[in-house]
Design a protein around this motif. Structure first.
Motif, PDB file in Angstrom:
ATOM      1  N   ASP A  32       7.628  -1.916   2.597  1.00 18.17           N
ATOM      2  CA  ASP A  32       8.973  -2.378   2.263  1.00 18.17           C
ATOM      3  C   ASP A  32       9.466  -3.495   3.172  1.00 18.17           C
ATOM      4  O   ASP A  32      10.395  -4.188   2.832  1.00 18.17           O
ATOM      5  CB  ASP A  32       9.928  -1.190   2.355  1.00 18.17           C
ATOM      6  CG  ASP A  32      11.242  -1.451   1.642  1.00 18.17           C
ATOM      7  OD1 ASP A  32      11.205  -2.045   0.565  1.00 18.17           O
ATOM      8  OD2 ASP A  32      12.281  -1.053   2.185  1.00 18.17           O
ATOM      9  N   LYS A  35       9.311  -6.832   1.512  1.00 19.26           N
ATOM     10  CA  LYS A  35      10.268  -6.912   0.412  1.00 19.26           C
ATOM     11  C   LYS A  35      11.675  -7.120   0.935  1.00 19.26           C
ATOM     12  O   LYS A  35      12.430  -7.937   0.425  1.00 19.26           O
ATOM     13  CB  LYS A  35      10.207  -5.623  -0.422  1.00 19.26           C
ATOM     14  CG  LYS A  35      11.212  -5.612  -1.542  1.00 19.26           C
ATOM     15  CD  LYS A  35      11.244  -4.277  -2.209  1.00 19.26           C
ATOM     16  CE  LYS A  35      11.832  -3.237  -1.284  1.00 19.26           C
ATOM     17  NZ  LYS A  35      13.164  -3.591  -0.797  1.00 19.26           N
ATOM     18  N   TRP A 131       3.174  -8.623  -4.962  1.00 17.38           N
ATOM     19  CA  TRP A 131       4.108  -7.599  -5.446  1.00 17.38           C
ATOM     20  C   TRP A 131       3.532  -6.198  -5.302  1.00 17.38           C
ATOM     21  O   TRP A 131       4.264  -5.240  -5.028  1.00 17.38           O
ATOM     22  CB  TRP A 131       4.470  -7.867  -6.907  1.00 17.38           C
ATOM     23  CG  TRP A 131       3.314  -7.718  -7.855  1.00 17.38           C
ATOM     24  CD1 TRP A 131       2.464  -8.704  -8.265  1.00 17.38           C
ATOM     25  CD2 TRP A 131       2.870  -6.519  -8.476  1.00 17.38           C
ATOM     26  NE1 TRP A 131       1.516  -8.180  -9.104  1.00 17.38           N
ATOM     27  CE2 TRP A 131       1.738  -6.846  -9.251  1.00 17.38           C
ATOM     28  CE3 TRP A 131       3.320  -5.187  -8.448  1.00 17.38           C
ATOM     29  CZ2 TRP A 131       1.042  -5.908  -9.993  1.00 17.38           C
ATOM     30  CZ3 TRP A 131       2.631  -4.242  -9.197  1.00 17.38           C
ATOM     31  CH2 TRP A 131       1.499  -4.598  -9.960  1.00 17.38           C
ATOM     32  N   GLN A 132       2.217  -6.051  -5.457  1.00 21.95           N
ATOM     33  CA  GLN A 132       1.629  -4.717  -5.462  1.00 21.95           C
ATOM     34  C   GLN A 132       1.551  -4.110  -4.061  1.00 21.95           C
ATOM     35  O   GLN A 132       1.360  -2.909  -3.911  1.00 21.95           O
ATOM     36  CB  GLN A 132       0.227  -4.761  -6.082  1.00 21.95           C
ATOM     37  CG  GLN A 132      -0.193  -3.454  -6.719  1.00 21.95           C
ATOM     38  CD  GLN A 132      -1.335  -3.620  -7.698  1.00 21.95           C
ATOM     39  OE1 GLN A 132      -1.904  -4.696  -7.831  1.00 21.95           O
ATOM     40  NE2 GLN A 132      -1.680  -2.555  -8.390  1.00 21.95           N
ATOM     41  N   ARG A 134       4.144  -4.233  -1.958  1.00 22.64           N
ATOM     42  CA  ARG A 134       5.501  -3.967  -1.482  1.00 22.64           C
ATOM     43  C   ARG A 134       5.707  -2.482  -1.188  1.00 22.64           C
ATOM     44  O   ARG A 134       6.587  -2.122  -0.406  1.00 22.64           O
ATOM     45  CB  ARG A 134       6.526  -4.438  -2.523  1.00 22.64           C
ATOM     46  CG  ARG A 134       6.552  -5.948  -2.708  1.00 22.64           C
ATOM     47  CD  ARG A 134       7.529  -6.363  -3.788  1.00 22.64           C
ATOM     48  NE  ARG A 134       7.468  -7.806  -4.032  1.00 22.64           N
ATOM     49  CZ  ARG A 134       8.168  -8.432  -4.960  1.00 22.64           C
ATOM     50  NH1 ARG A 134       8.988  -7.755  -5.755  1.00 22.64           N
ATOM     51  NH2 ARG A 134       8.054  -9.735  -5.124  1.00 22.64           N
ATOM     52  N   TYR A 135       4.908  -1.646  -1.830  1.00 29.18           N
ATOM     53  CA  TYR A 135       5.049  -0.199  -1.647  1.00 29.18           C
ATOM     54  C   TYR A 135       3.679   0.431  -1.488  1.00 29.18           C
ATOM     55  O   TYR A 135       2.655  -0.143  -1.867  1.00 29.18           O
ATOM     56  CB  TYR A 135       5.784   0.427  -2.843  1.00 29.18           C
ATOM     57  CG  TYR A 135       7.220  -0.012  -2.922  1.00 29.18           C
ATOM     58  CD1 TYR A 135       8.205   0.623  -2.168  1.00 29.18           C
ATOM     59  CD2 TYR A 135       7.588  -1.097  -3.717  1.00 29.18           C
ATOM     60  CE1 TYR A 135       9.521   0.194  -2.206  1.00 29.18           C
ATOM     61  CE2 TYR A 135       8.894  -1.528  -3.760  1.00 29.18           C
ATOM     62  CZ  TYR A 135       9.861  -0.885  -3.004  1.00 29.18           C
ATOM     63  OH  TYR A 135      11.152  -1.321  -3.036  1.00 29.18           O
ATOM     64  N   SER A 139       2.074   0.324  -5.114  1.00 27.22           N
ATOM     65  CA  SER A 139       3.352   0.303  -5.834  1.00 27.22           C
ATOM     66  C   SER A 139       3.369   1.236  -7.040  1.00 27.22           C
ATOM     67  O   SER A 139       4.058   0.988  -8.028  1.00 27.22           O
ATOM     68  CB  SER A 139       3.730  -1.127  -6.258  1.00 27.22           C
ATOM     69  OG  SER A 139       4.018  -1.913  -5.120  1.00 27.22           O
ATOM     70  N   SER A 273       7.556  -2.894 -10.297  1.00 25.77           N
ATOM     71  CA  SER A 273       7.891  -4.152  -9.623  1.00 25.77           C
ATOM     72  C   SER A 273       9.255  -4.625 -10.082  1.00 25.77           C
ATOM     73  O   SER A 273       9.618  -4.491 -11.251  1.00 25.77           O
ATOM     74  CB  SER A 273       6.858  -5.244  -9.928  1.00 25.77           C
ATOM     75  OG  SER A 273       7.225  -6.464  -9.284  1.00 25.77           O
ATOM     76  N   ALA A 292      13.849   0.254  -6.853  1.00 27.64           N
ATOM     77  CA  ALA A 292      12.436   0.465  -6.550  1.00 27.64           C
ATOM     78  C   ALA A 292      12.279   1.355  -5.322  1.00 27.64           C
ATOM     79  O   ALA A 292      11.432   2.256  -5.288  1.00 27.64           O
ATOM     80  CB  ALA A 292      11.735  -0.874  -6.353  1.00 27.64           C
TER      81      ALA A 292
END
Length: 359
Positions: A32, A35, A131-132, A134-135, A139, A273, A292
């Motif tokens: 995170d 992000k 993006w993948q 971010r978590y 994600s 996402s 999210a």
């Protein structure tokens, strides 16, 4: 439950819970920080004004996300005082992808069936690179498993993937050419074969071909497959998701079906996402990021378990230990080589599925 070669540990989930408890405004996963750095460039919302989000989800998760939406609305109100509404758009994952890319669906956030659907959106510049990451869990906030629905008492004694390819077994499942979420149902026997005979793609092709040969009904989507198996009485086994199967077995189809989770099967992992370009244009970035984040809180994880999805947090899994069968869950990222390679091998124009007999 065993996750073969899974690199992420339960300790990560426990640490997340501690972080969530201690930090009320950022309940998030280990990825995170990047992000939040990105989000920090966006001015905070005017909390005195109401806000609306559009949440794009796959059909198979729609009921769960109705409850998650309600939970987030209340959580956001408690934390910021801002009133927020969420419009859910549910559909087949690939159709959601196409509508977002085409601009017909102005989703602030999306949780779709497979990562390549969001990769396609990213390739059009609507979602930022990375993006993948971010978590945690690439994600994927929760998972389910590819499972079998059988007739009461399981008269054909279907317990493993090997049992599905017996000559007297008729399979009902969904068509990955018309329902992108159904790619999991053909990816599962592929993954099973490669787990049994590593690196032997010829054996995997043969096993998936044998599986396909036993398919009596290749339905347009899961709803049609459900009708064929339950209402029309077709087939001996319906290959679908554990979450859908358990929901039916404990609801409208109670007493009419049994649910079997093979001892080795594939984890189905929906992917989330924020649609960056839409959220930025709408001024909803802060709330979309927070939504999210919310998926990786104990509240949302508990809702997932209540809807028969397997939570990521060990603390929540323990509360629902009797709900999910023990199994070894293979994953596309850890046990195969990712969705890009899997798509090429099975579902692309030159892939195996296109070479199989038409159903």
């Amino acid at each position: 439950m065993t996750k073969r070669n899974r690199s992420r540990k339960g300790a990560i989930a426990i640490a997340l819970i501690t972080l969530i408890t201690a930090t009320t405004l950022t309940a998030c996963s280990g990825g995170d920080k990047n992000k939040n750095a990105e989000a920090s460039a966006t001015p905070a919302s005017d909390y005195s004004q109401s806000l609306s989000l559009v949440n794009a989800v796959s059909d198979n998760t729609a009921a769960l996300f109705k409850d998650i939406d309600a939970g987030f609305i209340q959580d956001w109100k408690n934390r910021t005082g801002q009133s927020i509404t969420i419009q859910q758009a549910a559909g087949i994952s690939s159709a959601q992808e196409a509508a977002i890319i085409g601009g017909q669906l102005k989703a602030d956030i999306a949780t779709l069936g497979v990562g390549i659907d969001i990769d396609a959106i990213q390739a059009k510049g609507l979602v930022g690179e990375g993006w993948q990451q971010r978590y945690d869990y690439n994600s994927s906030p929760f998972s389910t498993a590819v499972a079998f629905v059988v007739r009461p008492g399981n008269p054909k004694n279907i317990a493993t993937w090997e049992d599905t390819v017996k000559p007297d077994v008729a399979i009902v499942t969904s068509n990955p050419a018309t329902d992108s979420d159904a790619r999991w149902y053909y990816a599962a026997p592929w993954a099973y074969s490669l787990d049994k005979q590593p690196d032997d793609q010829n054996a995997a092709k043969a096993f998936v071909t044998s599986f396909h040969n036993q398919v009596a009904v290749l339905a347009g989507n899961d709803a049609e497959a459900e009708k064929a198996f339950l209402a029309d009485g077709k087939g001996d086994v319906w290959v679908t998701t554990e979450s859908r199967a358990l929901s039916l077995a404990n609801g409208s189809a109670k007493g009419k079906i049994d649910v079997v989770v093979p001892d080795v099967t594939l984890a189905v992992e929906p992917i989330v996402s924020v649609i960056d370009s839409v959220a930025d244009a709408n001024g909803t970035r802060e709330a979309a990021n927070a939504y999210a984040d919310f998926l990786f809180t104990e509240t949302a994880q508990t809702l997932a378990a209540q809807h028969y999805f397997r939570p990521r947090f060990e603390s929540v899994t323990e509360q629902f230990a009797d709900r999910f069968a023990a199994t070894t869950l293979l994953t596309v990222d850890d046990n195969l080589t990712g969705w890009e390679d899997l798509q090429a091998a099975l579902f692309a124009e030159s892939g195996l599925f296109g070479q199989l007999a038409k159903k």
